[in-house]
Motif scaffolding. Structure first.
Motif, PDB file in Angstrom:
ATOM      1  N   ASP A  97      29.744  33.304  50.034  1.00  0.00           N
ATOM      2  CA  ASP A  97      29.577  33.363  48.595  1.00  0.00           C
ATOM      3  C   ASP A  97      30.788  32.713  47.914  1.00  0.00           C
ATOM      4  O   ASP A  97      31.920  32.823  48.401  1.00  0.00           O
ATOM      5  CB  ASP A  97      29.431  34.826  48.152  1.00  0.00           C
ATOM      6  N   TYR A  98      30.553  32.040  46.784  1.00  0.00           N
ATOM      7  CA  TYR A  98      31.636  31.282  46.160  1.00  0.00           C
ATOM      8  C   TYR A  98      32.798  32.178  45.759  1.00  0.00           C
ATOM      9  O   TYR A  98      33.969  31.817  45.957  1.00  0.00           O
ATOM     10  CB  TYR A  98      31.116  30.528  44.936  1.00  0.00           C
ATOM     11  N   MET A  99      32.512  33.350  45.192  1.00  0.00           N
ATOM     12  CA  MET A  99      33.584  34.252  44.769  1.00  0.00           C
ATOM     13  C   MET A  99      34.351  34.776  45.977  1.00  0.00           C
ATOM     14  O   MET A  99      35.570  34.968  45.914  1.00  0.00           O
ATOM     15  CB  MET A  99      33.017  35.412  43.960  1.00  0.00           C
ATOM     16  N   VAL A 100      33.668  35.011  47.096  1.00  0.00           N
ATOM     17  CA  VAL A 100      34.352  35.452  48.311  1.00  0.00           C
ATOM     18  C   VAL A 100      35.266  34.344  48.827  1.00  0.00           C
ATOM     19  O   VAL A 100      36.421  34.586  49.197  1.00  0.00           O
ATOM     20  CB  VAL A 100      33.336  35.872  49.383  1.00  0.00           C
ATOM     21  N   ALA A 101      34.749  33.108  48.841  1.00  0.00           N
ATOM     22  CA  ALA A 101      35.570  31.979  49.281  1.00  0.00           C
ATOM     23  C   ALA A 101      36.786  31.794  48.378  1.00  0.00           C
ATOM     24  O   ALA A 101      37.890  31.501  48.854  1.00  0.00           O
ATOM     25  CB  ALA A 101      34.727  30.710  49.315  1.00  0.00           C
ATOM     26  N   TYR A 102      36.592  31.978  47.078  1.00  0.00           N
ATOM     27  CA  TYR A 102      37.717  31.852  46.145  1.00  0.00           C
ATOM     28  C   TYR A 102      38.792  32.891  46.445  1.00  0.00           C
ATOM     29  O   TYR A 102      39.993  32.588  46.445  1.00  0.00           O
ATOM     30  CB  TYR A 102      37.210  32.002  44.714  1.00  0.00           C
ATOM     31  N   ASN A 103      38.380  34.125  46.715  1.00  0.00           N
ATOM     32  CA  ASN A 103      39.363  35.173  46.999  1.00  0.00           C
ATOM     33  C   ASN A 103      40.044  34.973  48.354  1.00  0.00           C
ATOM     34  O   ASN A 103      41.148  35.475  48.564  1.00  0.00           O
ATOM     35  CB  ASN A 103      38.687  36.553  46.928  1.00  0.00           C
ATOM     36  N   VAL A 104      39.391  34.273  49.280  1.00  0.00           N
ATOM     37  CA  VAL A 104      40.079  33.905  50.526  1.00  0.00           C
ATOM     38  C   VAL A 104      41.247  32.983  50.209  1.00  0.00           C
ATOM     39  O   VAL A 104      42.355  33.129  50.754  1.00  0.00           O
ATOM     40  CB  VAL A 104      39.098  33.249  51.509  1.00  0.00           C
ATOM     41  N   VAL A 106      42.821  32.935  47.391  1.00  0.00           N
ATOM     42  CA  VAL A 106      43.817  33.779  46.725  1.00  0.00           C
ATOM     43  C   VAL A 106      44.705  34.462  47.763  1.00  0.00           C
ATOM     44  O   VAL A 106      45.930  34.553  47.597  1.00  0.00           O
ATOM     45  CB  VAL A 106      43.118  34.820  45.824  1.00  0.00           C
ATOM     46  N   LEU A 107      44.083  34.934  48.853  1.00  0.00           N
ATOM     47  CA  LEU A 107      44.851  35.555  49.931  1.00  0.00           C
ATOM     48  C   LEU A 107      45.804  34.552  50.571  1.00  0.00           C
ATOM     49  O   LEU A 107      46.971  34.875  50.854  1.00  0.00           O
ATOM     50  CB  LEU A 107      43.887  36.125  50.977  1.00  0.00           C
ATOM     51  N   LEU A 108      45.338  33.320  50.782  1.00  0.00           N
ATOM     52  CA  LEU A 108      46.202  32.302  51.369  1.00  0.00           C
ATOM     53  C   LEU A 108      47.352  31.936  50.431  1.00  0.00           C
ATOM     54  O   LEU A 108      48.484  31.737  50.870  1.00  0.00           O
ATOM     55  CB  LEU A 108      45.387  31.056  51.703  1.00  0.00           C
ATOM     56  N   SER A 109      47.081  31.862  49.134  1.00  0.00           N
ATOM     57  CA  SER A 109      48.119  31.507  48.175  1.00  0.00           C
ATOM     58  C   SER A 109      49.191  32.574  48.068  1.00  0.00           C
ATOM     59  O   SER A 109      50.339  32.278  47.734  1.00  0.00           O
ATOM     60  CB  SER A 109      47.499  31.261  46.793  1.00  0.00           C
ATOM     61  N   SER A 110      48.835  33.823  48.342  1.00  0.00           N
ATOM     62  CA  SER A 110      49.819  34.903  48.269  1.00  0.00           C
ATOM     63  C   SER A 110      50.816  34.858  49.419  1.00  0.00           C
ATOM     64  O   SER A 110      51.859  35.507  49.365  1.00  0.00           O
ATOM     65  CB  SER A 110      49.111  36.261  48.252  1.00  0.00           C
ATOM     66  N   GLY A 111      50.506  34.117  50.487  1.00  0.00           N
ATOM     67  CA  GLY A 111      51.384  34.031  51.640  1.00  0.00           C
ATOM     68  C   GLY A 111      51.195  35.148  52.646  1.00  0.00           C
ATOM     69  O   GLY A 111      51.940  35.226  53.627  1.00  0.00           O
ATOM     70  N   ALA A 138      38.374  43.768  48.515  1.00  0.00           N
ATOM     71  CA  ALA A 138      39.262  43.951  49.664  1.00  0.00           C
ATOM     72  C   ALA A 138      40.257  42.800  49.777  1.00  0.00           C
ATOM     73  O   ALA A 138      41.449  43.018  50.017  1.00  0.00           O
ATOM     74  CB  ALA A 138      38.435  44.075  50.937  1.00  0.00           C
ATOM     75  N   LEU A 139      39.791  41.578  49.610  1.00  0.00           N
ATOM     76  CA  LEU A 139      40.684  40.417  49.697  1.00  0.00           C
ATOM     77  C   LEU A 139      41.724  40.436  48.585  1.00  0.00           C
ATOM     78  O   LEU A 139      42.891  40.080  48.795  1.00  0.00           O
ATOM     79  CB  LEU A 139      39.868  39.127  49.629  1.00  0.00           C
ATOM     80  N   THR A 140      41.315  40.862  47.386  1.00  0.00           N
ATOM     81  CA  THR A 140      42.256  40.930  46.268  1.00  0.00           C
ATOM     82  C   THR A 140      43.347  41.955  46.537  1.00  0.00           C
ATOM     83  O   THR A 140      44.524  41.726  46.227  1.00  0.00           O
ATOM     84  CB  THR A 140      41.509  41.282  44.974  1.00  0.00           C
ATOM     85  N   MET A 141      42.982  43.076  47.137  1.00  0.00           N
ATOM     86  CA  MET A 141      43.974  44.113  47.436  1.00  0.00           C
ATOM     87  C   MET A 141      44.952  43.644  48.511  1.00  0.00           C
ATOM     88  O   MET A 141      46.156  43.922  48.435  1.00  0.00           O
ATOM     89  CB  MET A 141      43.272  45.399  47.865  1.00  0.00           C
ATOM     90  N   LEU A 142      44.454  42.927  49.506  1.00  0.00           N
ATOM     91  CA  LEU A 142      45.349  42.404  50.539  1.00  0.00           C
ATOM     92  C   LEU A 142      46.304  41.361  49.959  1.00  0.00           C
ATOM     93  O   LEU A 142      47.483  41.311  50.320  1.00  0.00           O
ATOM     94  CB  LEU A 142      44.535  41.784  51.679  1.00  0.00           C
ATOM     95  N   THR A 199      53.869  21.051  44.067  1.00  0.00           N
ATOM     96  CA  THR A 199      53.580  20.904  45.486  1.00  0.00           C
ATOM     97  C   THR A 199      52.183  21.348  45.907  1.00  0.00           C
ATOM     98  O   THR A 199      51.723  20.969  46.975  1.00  0.00           O
ATOM     99  CB  THR A 199      54.599  21.707  46.326  1.00  0.00           C
ATOM    100  N   ARG A 200      51.500  22.137  45.104  1.00  0.00           N
ATOM    101  CA  ARG A 200      50.226  22.684  45.560  1.00  0.00           C
ATOM    102  C   ARG A 200      49.425  23.203  44.385  1.00  0.00           C
ATOM    103  O   ARG A 200      49.881  23.208  43.231  1.00  0.00           O
ATOM    104  CB  ARG A 200      50.455  23.827  46.554  1.00  0.00           C
ATOM    105  N   ILE A 201      48.210  23.691  44.687  1.00  0.00           N
ATOM    106  CA  ILE A 201      47.376  24.421  43.733  1.00  0.00           C
ATOM    107  C   ILE A 201      47.345  25.876  44.183  1.00  0.00           C
ATOM    108  O   ILE A 201      46.862  26.189  45.275  1.00  0.00           O
ATOM    109  CB  ILE A 201      45.950  23.845  43.675  1.00  0.00           C
ATOM    110  N   LYS A 202      47.864  26.741  43.357  1.00  0.00           N
ATOM    111  CA  LYS A 202      47.963  28.160  43.686  1.00  0.00           C
ATOM    112  C   LYS A 202      46.789  28.904  43.065  1.00  0.00           C
ATOM    113  O   LYS A 202      46.581  28.859  41.857  1.00  0.00           O
ATOM    114  CB  LYS A 202      49.290  28.726  43.167  1.00  0.00           C
ATOM    115  N   TYR A 203      46.033  29.597  43.907  1.00  0.00           N
ATOM    116  CA  TYR A 203      44.868  30.349  43.445  1.00  0.00           C
ATOM    117  C   TYR A 203      45.317  31.744  43.035  1.00  0.00           C
ATOM    118  O   TYR A 203      45.990  32.451  43.788  1.00  0.00           O
ATOM    119  CB  TYR A 203      43.808  30.440  44.539  1.00  0.00           C
ATOM    120  N   LEU A 204      44.931  32.151  41.813  1.00  0.00           N
ATOM    121  CA  LEU A 204      45.322  33.447  41.265  1.00  0.00           C
ATOM    122  C   LEU A 204      44.123  34.380  41.226  1.00  0.00           C
ATOM    123  O   LEU A 204      42.963  33.926  41.152  1.00  0.00           O
ATOM    124  CB  LEU A 204      45.881  33.267  39.852  1.00  0.00           C
TER     125      LEU A 204
END
Length: 522
Positions: A97-104, A106-111, A138-142, A199-204
């Motif tokens: 799902d697009y929103m799930v992929a977006y939050n993935v 977000v998890l990567l951008s958080s480091g 769940a992804l947002t909380m992580l 340097t990058r695009i950071k997903y919030l």
């Protein structure tokens, strides 16, 4: 090449490490005394083409600089691929799902995780089997925890189990009380946000807000049944979703503005990156976004709105994000044709992107326009050149009702019932800040109007529009005032003696002086 991983941590790489720098740019160092130990591990991982997998914060490194294997683990890329397979992040996200992929992202951008960890079959299966809303939470909380993960799939599984248990407990509590679970507020919208850095695009994480004129009109279920004039036929029966609108901000890695300072090439390169994003658009998880507009408040923070074509995957009816954005700007009103100054045109379009609440729809007979209250003509003299004594004179007419209209008490009380933030105000509300068609300003309560009625001023009209909804930005409330120069001049002109202000100044100066000698005063 330098990669900033933390305010106090910079790792320098030579030209041969470009590939490693690009792959590991999402890592972030932890806080505290473990900085040096983590820096050594990061350097080893980069130089050896390895993946650094980290868990919780451990004890500081030993004097000899050796790292603790209990808290981090360096795995070579070959070992990881042999165990989990190659990184298929993009293939995995296309099936989600697009929103799930977006939050993935977000998890990567958080480091907290890297692309190899979130592309394993176990991680993908958990996201695919869970409800999209539950997986996003769940992804947002992580991502919000910002704790580096060793086994991302296991941590995600535990997080999902915890959320399911919380939902079941809430459902059982609601059933025992004989009430139902409240439905989600349909007037709220989740806004996608990205931050473009040098340097990058950071997903919030997504932000929930009440929306604006454009998102409310085109994201509702009734949007698919609307037709528009021939000049806007690309919007006919077009139904947008929350994922088709994107809020973009520009700045450095910490969210601040990028200032060149002594290194002008830094600022110049970033401005070129901004220009490219605004002119060519952004590709966010397979969706192409084009520049739409910005509000006056967004301009202060280097932010704007972008939009994507909902039908971009359907080649036969897709028209492109640029044409959709241009049609939306013309739908807002005639500012695109009447305003010849680009900055003023953009400011007028920004009225449609103010965060507002739809209060009520107004009929044509309920809206009228009344003249502004203006003073008599006054001669105005301005000194142009002190040396030559040149003056220029003109005639000015002062407007005492600039931007202030009137609203009936009955309609104001009806509007206030629709505002979720009106109950916060303790006293009676006498004015509201509004957007209506091409008008902007304040409507004050007027007992002379009967029934549902508003009176607008010519000074409130900024451009032509036919949008029928009365939108509210905020309500009048008590706010602290300070004795600045403007207030002092007005009060002194209206009869307040000058001695009152000088005495208050002396009291404040005495308090500041006593603070240096008295603990109680300090």
């Amino acid at each position: 090449y330098r990669l900033t991983l933390h305010k106090a941590a910079i790792i320098e790489l030579d030209a041969n490490n470009n590939e490693q720098l690009r792959k590991l740019s999402s890592f972030k160092l932890i806080h505290g005394n473990d900085y040096y130990r983590w820096q050594r591990s990061q350097r080893a991982a980069l130089c050896n083409r390895s993946i650094l997998v980290a868990t919780s914060v451990g004890a500081p490194a030993a004097d000899d600089g050796e790292t603790s294997s209990a808290d981090e683990q360096v795995v070579s890329i070959k070992e990881w691929v042999a165990k989990h397979g190659p990184c298929r992040l993009h293939e995995m996200l296309e099936a989600l799902d697009y929103m799930v992929a977006y939050n993935v992202y977000v998890l990567l951008s958080s480091g907290a995780a890297n692309p190899w960890q979130v592309s394993t079959p176990q991680f993908y299966a958990l996201l695919k089997q869970s409800e999209p809303e539950l997986a996003c939470e769940a992804l947002t909380m992580l991502a919000a925890s910002r704790v580096p993960l060793r086994d991302a799939a296991r941590v995600l599984e535990l997080q999902l189990q915890e959320l399911v248990a919380i939902r079941e407990a809430e459902a059982a509590q609601q059933a025992a009380a004989g009430t139902s679970v409240p439905a989600a507020d349909s007037k709220l919208y989740k806004v996608l946000r990205v931050h473009v850095t040098p340097t990058r695009i950071k997903y919030l994480p997504t932000e929930v807000e009440s929306g604006n004129r454009v998102t409310r009109h085109f994201c509702g279920p009734e949007a698919a049944n609307r037709q528009y004039p021939d000049s806007l036929d690309c919007l006919d029966w077009l139904c947008f979703n929350e994922v088709n609108f994107l809020r973009v901000s520009f700045g450095d890695e910490h969210g601040d503005r990028v200032l060149g300072g002594n290194r002008e090439e830094v600022g110049t390169a970033f401005y070129k990156r901004m220009y490219y994003a605004l002119s060519k658009g952004l590709n966010i998880i397979g969706q192409r976004f084009a520049f739409l507009a910005y509000s006056s408040s967004q301009l202060k923070y280097w932010s704007c709105w972008m939009v994507a074509d909902p039908n971009q995957d359907l080649d036969l009816i897709s028209v492109g994000a640029e044409q959709i954005a241009d049609a939306l700007r013309h739908w807002l009103g005639d500012a695109m044709t009447t305003e010849l100054v680009p900055a003023k045109c953009a400011a007028r379009l920004g009225q449609g992107f103010s965060t507002t609440v739809d209060a009520t729809a107004m009929a044509e007979h309920e809206v009228s326009e009344t003249p502004d209250v203006e003073g008599p003509d006054a001669d105005y003299y301005a000194q142009v050149d002190e040396g030559r004594g040149l003056f220029v004179s003109s005639t000015l007419r002062f407007c005492f009702s600039d931007g202030v209209g009137r609203i009936s008490s009955e309609l104001l009380d009806e509007v206030l019932k629709q505002l979720p933030f009106a109950s916060i105000n303790l006293g009676p509300i006498s004015a509201i800040q509004v957007r209506f068609q091409g008008y902007k300003g304040v409507l004050s309560r007027y007992s002379g109007l009967v029934g549902r009625a508003i009176e607008l001023r010519p000074s409130m009209n900024k451009f032509g529009s036919k949008h029928p909804k009365l939108e509210v930005v905020s309500v009048a409330a008590c706010r602290p005032a300070y004795l600045n120069r403007q207030v002092i001049l007005m009060m002194n002109y209206n009869g307040v003696p000058r001695e009152v202000f000088t005495s208050k100044l002396e009291v404040m100066l005495n308090q500041l002086t006593n603070m240096t000698s008295s603990v109680d005063q300090a």
